[in-house]
Design an enzyme around this catalytic site. Structure first.
Site, short mmCIF file in Angstrom:
data_model
loop_
_atom_site.label_atom_id
_atom_site.label_comp_id
_atom_site.label_asym_id
_atom_site.label_seq_id
_atom_site.Cartn_x
_atom_site.Cartn_y
_atom_site.Cartn_z
N ASP A 99 0.84 -1.20 0.00
CA ASP A 99 0.00 0.00 0.00
C ASP A 99 0.88 1.26 0.00
O ASP A 99 1.67 1.48 0.91
CB ASP A 99 -0.91 -0.01 1.23
CG ASP A 99 -2.09 0.92 1.09
OD1 ASP A 99 -1.90 2.07 0.66
OD2 ASP A 99 -3.22 0.50 1.39
N SER A 143 -7.17 4.24 -1.47
CA SER A 143 -6.97 2.79 -1.42
C SER A 143 -8.23 1.99 -1.69
O SER A 143 -8.15 0.79 -1.99
CB SER A 143 -6.39 2.38 -0.07
OG SER A 143 -5.08 2.87 0.08
N HIS A 205 -9.95 -2.33 6.90
CA HIS A 205 -9.44 -1.14 6.22
C HIS A 205 -9.71 -1.25 4.72
O HIS A 205 -10.09 -2.30 4.21
CB HIS A 205 -7.95 -1.00 6.50
CG HIS A 205 -7.45 0.40 6.46
ND1 HIS A 205 -6.37 0.79 5.70
CD2 HIS A 205 -7.87 1.52 7.10
CE1 HIS A 205 -6.15 2.08 5.87
NE2 HIS A 205 -7.05 2.55 6.71
N GLU A 369 -1.51 -7.83 2.04
CA GLU A 369 -1.22 -6.40 1.99
C GLU A 369 -0.15 -6.01 3.00
O GLU A 369 -0.26 -6.31 4.20
CB GLU A 369 -2.47 -5.57 2.28
CG GLU A 369 -2.19 -4.07 2.19
CD GLU A 369 -3.17 -3.20 2.97
OE1 GLU A 369 -3.24 -1.99 2.68
OE2 GLU A 369 -3.86 -3.72 3.87
N HIS A 378 1.93 8.65 5.19
CA HIS A 378 0.99 9.71 5.55
C HIS A 378 1.51 10.57 6.70
O HIS A 378 1.14 11.74 6.82
CB HIS A 378 -0.37 9.11 5.92
CG HIS A 378 -1.21 8.73 4.74
ND1 HIS A 378 -1.54 9.62 3.74
CD2 HIS A 378 -1.81 7.55 4.40
CE1 HIS A 378 -2.29 9.01 2.84
NE2 HIS A 378 -2.46 7.75 3.21
N ASP A 415 -1.21 0.00 -4.75
CA ASP A 415 -2.49 0.60 -5.10
C ASP A 415 -2.33 2.01 -5.64
O ASP A 415 -3.04 2.44 -6.53
CB ASP A 415 -3.44 0.60 -3.89
CG ASP A 415 -2.79 1.09 -2.61
OD1 ASP A 415 -1.56 1.39 -2.61
OD2 ASP A 415 -3.48 1.15 -1.58
N HIS A 416 -1.34 2.72 -5.12
CA HIS A 416 -1.09 4.11 -5.53
C HIS A 416 0.29 4.49 -5.04
O HIS A 416 0.95 3.74 -4.31
CB HIS A 416 -2.14 5.05 -4.92
CG HIS A 416 -2.27 4.88 -3.43
ND1 HIS A 416 -1.31 5.30 -2.54
CD2 HIS A 416 -3.24 4.30 -2.69
CE1 HIS A 416 -1.69 5.00 -1.31
NE2 HIS A 416 -2.85 4.38 -1.37
N HIS A 495 -1.59 11.05 -1.22
CA HIS A 495 -1.11 10.08 -2.21
C HIS A 495 -0.54 10.82 -3.41
O HIS A 495 -0.75 12.03 -3.59
CB HIS A 495 -2.24 9.17 -2.66
CG HIS A 495 -2.79 8.31 -1.57
ND1 HIS A 495 -3.99 7.64 -1.67
CD2 HIS A 495 -2.30 8.00 -0.34
CE1 HIS A 495 -4.22 6.96 -0.56
NE2 HIS A 495 -3.20 7.17 0.26
#
Length: 564
Positions: A99, A143, A205, A369, A378, A415-416, A495
């Site tokens: 992630d 996400s 999540h 994950e 973050h 995912d990003h 992100h």
């Protein structure tokens, strides 16, 4: 002669490129972008006093020789030419998502592990592609919309899970039959395969939720959050409820991660003395136990010792919840013997999941994950983000060693991305988590890693004047929770919108090459594993009679037309 000339031209081009990458004694002086002088020292005497400990040489002596790079390139070419395509279909699939694992995160983690020339385990996989990560309504994704893309094959709106883009976010009521959809793990179950999910975040999540839930808001993880959006929890199932009540989730053979709080009522304390979050009085952990007692041999565990003692040969369903919220960072476990005793690593959970799932003669699909890479980014905690990336690489390495490339497809992606950049002109061997160079404007040093935005804006600039940078050489970059420089103030770093990599190893891994939309991934997997839309074709040749019938019908039609 023509071939020799062509090879010589290639060698010459590569040698020139190598000359740009390697600092050779007596070569051209540093370019104008650097504040370093000809001797390699910082040009500013005042700033040089702030520099870090003397650097060691960060490269092998052989790298100074042109032949080293020519031989390396030829060796790589020879390996690629000697590697045939694996055209088998996959019995098993293990799908890893890092992630927030951007390409810059991967590159920086190589240096975190010792050298830029290192390879993370999955970088040794034969095939590499790249996917676009945008949502239907956002340039930069979250996400949940991306989880829907790479697990269910459909791009949707930001902040939603497995609900068509025609539905607005926070919608309490909509046509669920027309708008909700299932994905990869449901397709695997329908083909008779075992399934499981593993994460280092809460099991409810956004990313793990994409494997089983449909929600108009990714944050509806419990009934309190549903009610806070003015929806009726009696009519809108929260994500934790779906984990226990929804058929696809009930059929998961392995569920491992954090997030006990969303499954427990407020009046109930978990095993570590933390209260649940739910107001409806439901104890979903007990409900899971009751449901799975009737389905087979089941077990619930809450710490590492219990997990490692699970007899996978005699367990059909396993639920492990190791924290009230997200699980602890790996570096937290290393610094705390009690925490390392009670909490498993991502590698531990991956190994146990494979041991249990591999009993099914029809195979399995496992979704894993590494979720704390994103959580750390973050917070602009670069050290933690890189360490979590390294930990995921360990889990991938273990998975590849436990399985065969002949029948097990392993796919690794993200995912990003994030806004962290790997920048400046630091010397080889420089500490990736330390200072990289000196600004030629304010004459202050800056870190090699920095963020476009985030809470660390307030430590990047002085309190007295936010137009003046603070001196970062005064910070202790050995601290695990040191925040790295950020340009724009945000309560949480955002992100990034750039493409992310897809690494693949095993049957038909070559199909993952190229640049394509993120929602293509589950269709590539389903074709290779012969599940979903492709299941009937592999079911004892069921597709062959259909093809024969179509051919006969086409032949008859042509004959009729020719008579006319």
């Amino acid at each position: 002669m023509r071939d020799l000339a062509r090879y010589f031209a290639c060698f010459l081009a590569f040698a020139l490129t190598a000359g740009e990458l390697v600092t050779v004694p007596g070569a051209r002086e540093p370019d104008g972008h650097s504040r370093r002088g000809k001797d390699g020292s910082f040009k500013s005497g005042a700033a040089s006093s702030r520099s870090q400990t003397p650097q060691v040489q960060g490269f092998q002596e052989r790298e100074l020789e042109t032949d080293y790079w020519l031989e390396q390139a030829q060796q790589t070419l020879a390996q690629k030419l000697a590697t045939p395509h694996n055209t088998n279909h996959a019995k098993n699939v293990i799908f890893f998502i890092g992630d927030g694992m951007s390409s810059q995160t991967v590159a920086a983690t190589r240096m975190y592990l010792g050298n830029e020339a290192n390879f993370l385990s999955f970088e040794n996989f034969k095939d590499l592609g790249s996917v676009r990560t945008y949502c239907v309504n956002r340039q930069v994704s979250d996400s949940s919309c991306t989880a829907t893309a790479y697990l269910s094959g459909v791009k949707i709106n930001y902040g939603m899970v497995n609900i068509a883009a025609s539905v607005d976010r926070y919608a309490c009521e909509y046509d669920r039959n027309a708008s909700d959809f299932d994905g990869l793990l449901k397709w695997a179950q329908d083909a008779g395969k075992s399934t499981g999910i593993v994460t280092t975040t809460k099991i409810t999540h956004a990313t793990p939720a994409g494997a089983y839930a449909s929600s108009a808001n990714r944050y509806w993880e419990n009934d309190v959050e549903v009610a806070s959006s003015d929806c009726d929890p009696a009519r809108v199932d929260d994500i934790a409820e779906q984990l226990v009540d929804k058929e696809v989730a009930q059929r998961f053979n392995v569920v491992l991660g954090g997030g006990r709080g969303n499954l427990l009522p407020k009046e109930t304390m978990d095993e570590e003395g933390k209260p649940g979050y739910r107001q409806d009085g439901k104890n979903l952990i007990e409900q899971w136990k009751q449901t799975h007692e009737t389905m087979g041999r089941s077990q619930y565990v809450w710490n590492r010792e219990q997990l490692m003692s699970v007899d996978t040969a005699n367990t059909d369903y396993l639920l492990g919840l190791f924290e009230s919220g997200h699980m602890k960072y790996n570096l937290e476990l290393k610094d705390n013997s009690e925490a390392s005793r009670t909490e498993p690593t991502l590698e531990d959970m991956t190994r146990k999941a494979i041991e249990l799932l591999q009993r099914n003669k029809n195979g399995y699909v496992l979704f894993v994950e590494g979720g704390l890479i994103d959580v750390a980014h973050h917070e602009t905690w670069a050290r933690l983000a890189l360490d979590e990336t390294a930990e995921m690489a360990k889990a991938i390495d273990t998975a590849r060693k436990m399985t065969s490339e002949q029948d097990t497809l392993i796919v690794v992606s993200s995912d990003h991305s994030h806004t962290m950049t790997y920048n400046g002109y630091p010397k080889r061997g420089n500490d990736i988590l330390g200072l990289g160079d000196i600004s030629d404007e304010d004459l202050l040093p800056y870190t090699t890693l920095s963020y476009a935005n985030g809470l660390s804006y307030y430590s990047t600039y002085t309190e007295e004047n936010h137009a003046i940078r603070a001196d970062p050489s005064n910070y202790d970059y050995k601290q695990t929770d040191m925040r790295y420089m950020a340009m724009v103030p945000m309560d949480a770093e955002t992100h990034g919108g750039d493409d992310v990599g897809v690494w693949a190893s095993g049957p038909m891994s070559h199909l993952f090459r190229g640049v394509y939309e993120q929602n293509t991934i589950p269709y590539l997997i389903s074709y290779i594993a012969q599940i979903g839309d492709y299941y009937e074709e592999s079911d004892s040749g069921a597709g062959q009679p259909l093809a024969a019938c179509l051919s006969l019908l086409l032949g008859c039609s042509i004959a009729v037309l020719m008579r006319r």
